[in-house]
Design an enzyme around this catalytic site. Structure first.
Site, mmCIF file in Angstrom:
data_model
loop_
_atom_site.group_PDB
_atom_site.id
_atom_site.type_symbol
_atom_site.label_atom_id
_atom_site.label_comp_id
_atom_site.label_asym_id
_atom_site.label_seq_id
_atom_site.Cartn_x
_atom_site.Cartn_y
_atom_site.Cartn_z
ATOM 1 N N SER A 147 0.737 -1.161 0.002
ATOM 2 C CA SER A 147 -0.160 -0.003 0.007
ATOM 3 C C SER A 147 0.807 1.355 -0.180
ATOM 4 O O SER A 147 1.584 1.538 -0.852
ATOM 5 C CB SER A 147 -1.026 0.080 1.272
ATOM 6 O OG SER A 147 -1.778 0.845 0.982
ATOM 7 N N GLU A 238 -10.224 -3.682 -5.648
ATOM 8 C CA GLU A 238 -9.558 -2.506 -4.800
ATOM 9 C C GLU A 238 -9.567 -1.383 -5.713
ATOM 10 O O GLU A 238 -9.341 -1.480 -6.790
ATOM 11 C CB GLU A 238 -8.281 -2.819 -4.164
ATOM 12 C CG GLU A 238 -7.276 -3.289 -5.213
ATOM 13 C CD GLU A 238 -5.688 -3.364 -4.666
ATOM 14 O OE1 GLU A 238 -5.419 -2.522 -3.625
ATOM 15 O OE2 GLU A 238 -5.311 -4.623 -4.492
ATOM 16 N N HIS A 268 -7.509 -5.487 -1.260
ATOM 17 C CA HIS A 268 -6.376 -4.684 -0.984
ATOM 18 C C HIS A 268 -5.377 -5.320 -0.004
ATOM 19 O O HIS A 268 -5.966 -5.677 1.138
ATOM 20 C CB HIS A 268 -6.843 -3.230 -0.361
ATOM 21 C CG HIS A 268 -5.610 -2.353 -0.224
ATOM 22 N ND1 HIS A 268 -4.916 -1.955 -1.054
ATOM 23 C CD2 HIS A 268 -5.044 -1.761 1.168
ATOM 24 C CE1 HIS A 268 -3.890 -0.817 -0.521
ATOM 25 N NE2 HIS A 268 -3.988 -1.042 0.633
#
Length: 297
Positions: A147, A238, A268
């Protein structure tokens, strides 16, 4: 059948218990506390060892699975630059240590809003420089992250290149956040984890007025030429799927050896469910193979 039911259950859990907390109206302090508890469901493999240490002046965690390790992974955790730590990511780093055969070092870089850009990038650089100062061969170092930590991984590699420092052997990013402008977010039918309003707030807190198109904030706008081999993994469910796809396209245009893997119907950073969800375990195994393949023998 059991795996399908597990996927369904995990998706519903994320959607009902995690996604509502990742909301701009929820105080960052509460989000940090809540996610520390939520990540307890991400379980490292039996036999993993977690050793508190320091790296470049930062508190860090060294994760090991085998006593005989052959390299180092500098792991930059996710959390929108505002939450997360080396502790929350023990499940994922434990499985990555097992899959790669490496020691995984996760620094606790400073978080926004208390420490906005470039604090996280400065800390990541300090951690990498510390490894070099200790005499570690850069060809025995890989950098990985998820991320925001995925975007930070790419930004760090760009900064190292600009400073003519020796680059790591490879880069691995899970669901990378590489465009904080959010101009081209994907719109899946189901997004079990992230809300665009939350990521937009996190981007504002991290950038602190710096243009979001700064390549060291949003690497998608930077020059990726000369970077090490890059593995990108993302889920089809996502909003950052387009970030992953665009990063792959830009990297390939810059002649970076790039592999993009999209996992249908997953979400995600689904890799946190490694050890439970077979496809997550397989994804981390693939990441480990990518890391091993590029380490110096």
């Amino acid at each position: 059948m059991l795996q399908h039911l597990l996927e369904t259950g995990l998706r519903q859990t994320m959607q009902r218990l995690v996604r509502p907390v990742l909301h701009p109206a929820v105080p960052v302090g509460f989000q940090r506390t809540y996610t520390r508890q939520a990540y307890r469901s991400s379980i490292p493999p039996r036999g993993s060892r977690f050793v508190p240490t320091s790296l470049g002046g930062l508190a860090a965690t060294r994760t090991e699975y085998n006593a005989d390790t052959r390299g180092l992974v500098l792991y930059l955790h996710g959390g929108g630059f505002i939450i997360g730590s080396s502790t929350t990511h023990r499940g994922l780093t434990g499985h990555l240590a097992k899959a790669s055969g490496c020691s995984v070092l996760t620094p606790d870089y400073r978080l926004a809003p208390e420490h906005p850009f470039p604090a996280a990038l400065d800390d990541a650089e300090a951690a990498y420089r510390a490894l070099l100062d200790e005499g570690t061969d850069p060809r025995a170092i890989a950098i990985a992250g998820d991320s925001a930590g995925g975007g930070l991984t790419v930004a760090l590699a760009m900064r190292l290149r600009e400073q003519d420092l020796p680059l790591p052997s490879s880069l691995t990013v899970f669901s990378p956040w590489v465009d904080l402008t959010q101009q081209q977010l994907y719109a899946p039918e189901c997004e079990p984890v992230l809300q665009a309003r939350w990521t937009a707030k996190a981007a504002r807190l991290y950038s602190n007025g710096e243009p979001l198109t700064n390549p060291l904030i949003s690497p998608i706008y930077g020059d990726l030429s000369g970077l090490p081999p890059l593995l990108i993994q993302a889920g089809s469910e996502e909003i950052l799927l387009s970030d992953a796809e665009r990063l792959a396209a830009v990297a390939k245009q810059a002649d970076v050896p790039t592999t993009l893997e999209i996992y249908n119907s997953l979400w995600h950073v689904f890799q946190i469910h490694s050890g439970q969800l077979d496809r997550a375990t397989d994804a981390v195994a693939g990441a480990g193979a990518h890391i091993r393949r590029h380490l110096a023998s």
